[in-house]
Design an enzyme around this catalytic site. Structure first.
Site, PDB file in Angstrom:
ATOM      1  N   HIS A   1      47.186  12.962  16.746  1.00 55.17           N
ATOM      2  CA  HIS A   1      46.005  13.210  17.572  1.00 55.17           C
ATOM      3  C   HIS A   1      45.956  12.277  18.792  1.00 55.17           C
ATOM      4  CE1 HIS A   1      41.948  14.429  18.576  1.00 55.17           C
ATOM      5  NE2 HIS A   1      41.614  13.148  18.653  1.00 55.17           N
TER       6      HIS A   1
ATOM      7  N   GLU B   1      26.267  16.855  21.534  1.00 53.73           N
ATOM      8  CA  GLU B   1      27.124  17.326  22.627  1.00 53.73           C
ATOM      9  C   GLU B   1      26.533  18.487  23.424  1.00 53.73           C
ATOM     10  OE1 GLU B   1      31.352  16.978  21.698  1.00 53.73           O
ATOM     11  OE2 GLU B   1      31.733  18.672  23.024  1.00 53.73           O
TER      12      GLU B   1
ATOM     13  N   LYS C   1      30.614  13.396  13.873  1.00 54.61           N
ATOM     14  CA  LYS C   1      31.318  14.683  13.882  1.00 54.61           C
ATOM     15  C   LYS C   1      32.174  14.755  12.625  1.00 54.61           C
ATOM     16  CE  LYS C   1      31.833  16.003  18.746  1.00 54.61           C
ATOM     17  NZ  LYS C   1      32.802  16.227  19.840  1.00 54.61           N
TER      18      LYS C   1
ATOM     19  N   ARG D   1      23.762  20.569  -0.008  1.00 56.22           N
ATOM     20  CA  ARG D   1      23.120  20.676   1.326  1.00 56.22           C
ATOM     21  C   ARG D   1      23.055  19.346   2.068  1.00 56.22           C
ATOM     22  NH1 ARG D   1      19.573  24.162  -1.535  1.00 56.22           N
ATOM     23  NH2 ARG D   1      20.252  26.315  -1.235  1.00 56.22           N
TER      24      ARG D   1
ATOM     25  N   GLU E   1      42.974   6.201  22.350  1.00 55.24           N
ATOM     26  CA  GLU E   1      41.510   6.405  22.351  1.00 55.24           C
ATOM     27  C   GLU E   1      40.810   5.196  22.982  1.00 55.24           C
ATOM     28  OE1 GLU E   1      40.440   9.281  21.599  1.00 55.24           O
ATOM     29  OE2 GLU E   1      41.427  10.109  19.815  1.00 55.24           O
TER      30      GLU E   1
ATOM     31  N   ASN F   1      35.555  13.900  25.101  1.00 58.93           N
ATOM     32  CA  ASN F   1      36.663  14.832  24.903  1.00 58.93           C
ATOM     33  C   ASN F   1      37.715  14.743  26.014  1.00 58.93           C
ATOM     34  OD1 ASN F   1      35.404  15.858  22.607  1.00 58.93           O
ATOM     35  ND2 ASN F   1      34.238  17.357  23.801  1.00 58.93           N
TER      36      ASN F   1
ATOM     37  N   HIS G   1      44.378  18.905  22.163  1.00 60.24           N
ATOM     38  CA  HIS G   1      44.240  19.659  20.906  1.00 60.24           C
ATOM     39  C   HIS G   1      45.276  20.768  20.829  1.00 60.24           C
ATOM     40  CE1 HIS G   1      39.879  18.638  19.432  1.00 60.24           C
ATOM     41  NE2 HIS G   1      40.776  17.754  19.072  1.00 60.24           N
TER      42      HIS G   1
ATOM     43  N   LYS H   1      31.225   4.257  22.384  1.00 64.70           N
ATOM     44  CA  LYS H   1      31.013   5.574  21.784  1.00 64.70           C
ATOM     45  C   LYS H   1      29.565   5.711  21.309  1.00 64.70           C
ATOM     46  CE  LYS H   1      32.608   9.182  18.832  1.00 64.70           C
ATOM     47  NZ  LYS H   1      33.639   9.806  18.043  1.00 64.70           N
TER      48      LYS H   1
ATOM     49  N   ARG I   1      28.039  13.888  25.968  1.00 68.51           N
ATOM     50  CA  ARG I   1      29.043  13.588  24.926  1.00 68.51           C
ATOM     51  C   ARG I   1      30.387  14.264  25.202  1.00 68.51           C
ATOM     52  NH1 ARG I   1      28.302  12.937  18.355  1.00 68.51           N
ATOM     53  NH2 ARG I   1      30.510  12.550  17.947  1.00 68.51           N
TER      54      ARG I   1
ATOM     55  N   HIS J   1      41.252  16.093  25.630  1.00 64.58           N
ATOM     56  CA  HIS J   1      41.304  16.919  24.424  1.00 64.58           C
ATOM     57  C   HIS J   1      41.616  18.387  24.697  1.00 64.58           C
ATOM     58  CE1 HIS J   1      39.684  13.370  22.611  1.00 64.58           C
ATOM     59  NE2 HIS J   1      39.509  13.922  21.441  1.00 64.58           N
TER      60      HIS J   1
HETATM   61  P1  NAD Z   1      45.324   9.957   9.577  1.00 62.79           P
HETATM   62  O1  NAD Z   1      44.004   9.949   8.944  1.00 62.79           O
HETATM   63  O2  NAD Z   1      46.267  11.055   9.242  1.00 62.79           O
HETATM   64  O3  NAD Z   1      46.020   8.545   9.311  1.00 62.79           O
HETATM   65  C1  NAD Z   1      47.324   8.329   9.792  1.00 62.79           C
HETATM   66  C2  NAD Z   1      48.266   7.838   8.675  1.00 62.79           C
HETATM   67  O4  NAD Z   1      47.992   6.473   8.404  1.00 62.79           O
HETATM   68  C3  NAD Z   1      48.099   8.578   7.359  1.00 62.79           C
HETATM   69  O5  NAD Z   1      49.348   8.751   6.773  1.00 62.79           O
HETATM   70  C4  NAD Z   1      47.256   7.603   6.532  1.00 62.79           C
HETATM   71  O6  NAD Z   1      47.427   7.758   5.135  1.00 62.79           O
HETATM   72  C5  NAD Z   1      47.813   6.290   6.991  1.00 62.79           C
HETATM   73  N1  NAD Z   1      46.937   5.131   6.858  1.00 62.79           N
HETATM   74  C6  NAD Z   1      45.604   5.073   7.008  1.00 62.79           C
HETATM   75  N2  NAD Z   1      45.195   3.803   6.991  1.00 62.79           N
HETATM   76  C7  NAD Z   1      46.279   3.040   6.800  1.00 62.79           C
HETATM   77  C8  NAD Z   1      46.505   1.646   6.740  1.00 62.79           C
HETATM   78  N3  NAD Z   1      45.518   0.778   6.921  1.00 62.79           N
HETATM   79  N4  NAD Z   1      47.760   1.202   6.529  1.00 62.79           N
HETATM   80  C9  NAD Z   1      48.810   2.081   6.407  1.00 62.79           C
HETATM   81  N5  NAD Z   1      48.657   3.403   6.511  1.00 62.79           N
HETATM   82  C10 NAD Z   1      47.408   3.878   6.707  1.00 62.79           C
HETATM   83  O7  NAD Z   1      45.198   9.977  11.180  1.00 62.79           O
HETATM   84  P2  NAD Z   1      44.161   9.284  12.183  1.00 62.79           P
HETATM   85  O8  NAD Z   1      44.907   9.114  13.426  1.00 62.79           O
HETATM   86  O9  NAD Z   1      43.474   8.148  11.561  1.00 62.79           O
HETATM   87  O10 NAD Z   1      43.044  10.405  12.408  1.00 62.79           O
HETATM   88  C11 NAD Z   1      43.342  11.617  13.032  1.00 62.79           C
HETATM   89  C12 NAD Z   1      42.248  12.620  12.689  1.00 62.79           C
HETATM   90  O11 NAD Z   1      41.002  12.111  13.154  1.00 62.79           O
HETATM   91  C13 NAD Z   1      42.460  13.960  13.343  1.00 62.79           C
HETATM   92  O12 NAD Z   1      42.233  14.966  12.386  1.00 62.79           O
HETATM   93  C14 NAD Z   1      41.406  14.006  14.417  1.00 62.79           C
HETATM   94  O13 NAD Z   1      40.977  15.310  14.709  1.00 62.79           O
HETATM   95  C15 NAD Z   1      40.312  13.173  13.809  1.00 62.79           C
HETATM   96  N6  NAD Z   1      39.373  12.606  14.780  1.00 62.79           N
HETATM   97  C16 NAD Z   1      38.059  12.826  14.588  1.00 62.79           C
HETATM   98  C17 NAD Z   1      37.131  12.311  15.470  1.00 62.79           C
HETATM   99  C18 NAD Z   1      35.670  12.487  15.216  1.00 62.79           C
HETATM  100  O14 NAD Z   1      34.854  12.187  16.095  1.00 62.79           O
HETATM  101  N7  NAD Z   1      35.277  12.949  14.045  1.00 62.79           N
HETATM  102  C19 NAD Z   1      37.561  11.561  16.574  1.00 62.79           C
HETATM  103  C20 NAD Z   1      38.923  11.332  16.730  1.00 62.79           C
HETATM  104  C21 NAD Z   1      39.831  11.866  15.822  1.00 62.79           C
HETATM  105  N1  GLY Z   2      35.795  12.480  19.495  1.00 63.98           N
HETATM  106  C1  GLY Z   2      34.820  13.129  20.302  1.00 63.98           C
HETATM  107  C2  GLY Z   2      33.420  12.940  19.831  1.00 63.98           C
HETATM  108  O1  GLY Z   2      33.161  12.287  18.853  1.00 63.98           O
HETATM  109  O2  GLY Z   2      32.527  13.469  20.430  1.00 63.98           O
END
Ligand code: NAD
Ligand code: GLY
Length: 373
Positions: free
Chosen positions: A271, A244, A148, A126, A190, A252, A259, A234, A248, A255
């Site tokens: 992304h 949100e 998030k 939980r 971003e 997006n 998305h 942020k 907030r 997005h």
């Molecule tokens: P990812 O996590 O897939 O990383 C991209 C690639 O880089 C992967 O292959 C990873 O293994 C590699 N990698 C990571 N760190 C590295 C490093 N230092 N050196 C070499 N390789 C490295 O992609 P991302 O772009 O980091 O994240 C995208 C995800 O984040 C999506 O799922 C998206 O929806 C999510 N996201 C979430 C929020 C949120 O608020 N929670 C906001 C924006 C994006």
């Molecule tokens: N990436 C959008 C949010 O965190 O609200």
């Protein structure tokens, strides 16, 4: 954190407040930053094989040097694994390791690891504490901040999730130097987004430094400042509207279309690349609606074009994109909602975009994609 310099960005959320620490070369001090924050002495580091090979030893050693017991859980690399199935496998590892409610999850990786492991932390027993250790630009400036957490569902991105704030975000900007150039450029979308929604001065900074920043050819202190400034932007939005209910939504920007592009491309489009395309579409919709002027539109376009636009969206079917948009979390009462700019630094939420305006925005985005990198 002795002998280590870093910037601290506080996130003020009452009893869910935490610090974001940003510095270069600070990974070996992770353990020192962890202890003394009442996060227990037992952690599960969740990472993937790519990041583990690069940085796991340093984080694990620094925690163990502080007397923290470490269990390592490795999930496969890629958005395709940001699923309930992966979460289920991580729960299994935590149970087998005997981790109880006093344990803490430490994420080490990009947004995929952060979102998935954060979701596990939100739901295991939980909810247990977690710490974000983001290693991509995307995760350092966006995904690790704000609580998030989510996994994808075959019918939609981030469809299963929870708001669960980390207890600490620990950012070593040196980890960015091992990223493929494409990942840096995707994450920079971003950064541009944050400037456009909240910070005209950041936009001016990017107009001067974006080309150098995207090649990571800026001084370490300036890179730390850039990451910290994005976290600040942020954090201030999240502090005003954690779950949100209103403000907030501006995070997006890009997005609604983004998305859909990400999903319809089968996640070939990353992304950040999708957010870049989505901002182009949203900017065009705002221009057609007379919401913002040509000059601001041109400034946005010039910045985004410097990132190199993902090629391939011109091959996607507009109807497929529209269908995915109709299923997005941002749909309310069947109406597709957009975040649209009124000027640089000021955006609003809008639910009066007609299908024709959406089509024109998508078409413009496809033209940009056809011009490509
Ligand atoms: P990812 O996590 O897939 O990383 C991209 C690639 O880089 C992967 O292959 C990873 O293994 C590699 N990698 C990571 N760190 C590295 C490093 N230092 N050196 C070499 N390789 C490295 O992609 P991302 O772009 O980091 O994240 C995208 C995800 O984040 C999506 O799922 C998206 O929806 C999510 N996201 C979430 C929020 C949120 O608020 N929670 C906001 C924006 C994006
Ligand atoms: N990436 C959008 C949010 O965190 O609200």
């Amino acid at each position: 954190m002795e002998n280590q310099t870093h910037i601290t960005v506080p996130v003020n959320l009452g009893d869910r407040s935490y610090d974001i620490l940003v510095g270069h070369g600070i990974l070996d001090a992770f353990g020192q930053a962890f202890v003394g924050r009442e996060l227990g002495n037992s952690v599960a580091i969740v990472t993937n094989p790519t990041v583990a090979a690069l940085y796991l030893d340093r984080v694990q050693n620094s925690l163990e040097a502080e007397g923290v017991r470490v269990t390592v859980v490795t999930m496969p690399d890629g958005e395709a694994y940001k699923t309930l199935e992966t979460a289920g496998e991580i729960y299994g590892e935590l149970i087998r390791a005997g981790l109880d409610r006093a344990a803490c999850v430490v994420t080490l990786g990009g947004g995929v690891v952060g979102d998935t492991a954060g979701f596990v932390a939100a739901t295991y027993l939980r909810g247990i504490h977690f710490v974000q250790g983001p290693t991509t630009l995307e995760a350092q400036v966006d995904a690790s901040v704000g609580g998030k957490t989510a996994v994808d569902h075959p019918l939609g991105k981030n469809m299963i999730g929870a708001f669960h704030q980390p207890r600490l975000v620990y950012i070593d900007t040196e980890t960015l130097f091992s990223l493929p150039a494409r990942e840096v450029s995707a994450g920079m979308a971003e950064v541009i987004k944050h400037g456009l929604i909240r910070d005209p001065e950041l936009v001016s900074f990017l107009e001067e430094y974006l080309e150098a920043a995207v090649r990571l050819e800026i001084e370490p202190d300036r890179l730390d400042w850039l990451i910290a400034q994005n976290c600040r932007i942020k954090a201030r939005v999240v502090e005003a509207d954690e779950t949100e209910e209103g403000l907030r939504e501006i995070l997006n920007y890009g997005h609604t279309v983004g998305h859909a592009v990400e999903a319809v491309s089968g996640f070939d489009c990353k992304h950040g690349e999708a957010v870049c395309l989505g901002m182009l579409a949203a900017g065009k919709i705002a221009l057609d609606k007379g919401m913002w002027g040509q000059a601001d539109f041109d400034r946005q376009e010039a910045l985004l074009f410097k990132l190199g636009i993902w090629r391939g969206v011109e091959d996607l079917r507009v109807n497929d994109i529209l269908e995915w948009m109709g299923r997005d979390k941002k749909v309310r009462d069947g109406v597709i909602r957009f975040v649209l700019p009124e000027r640089i630094g000021h955006l609003v939420s809008c639910d009066t975009v007609t299908r024709c305006e959406m089509g024109a925005g998508i078409q413009y985005m496809q033209t940009c994609s056809a011009k490509g990198r």
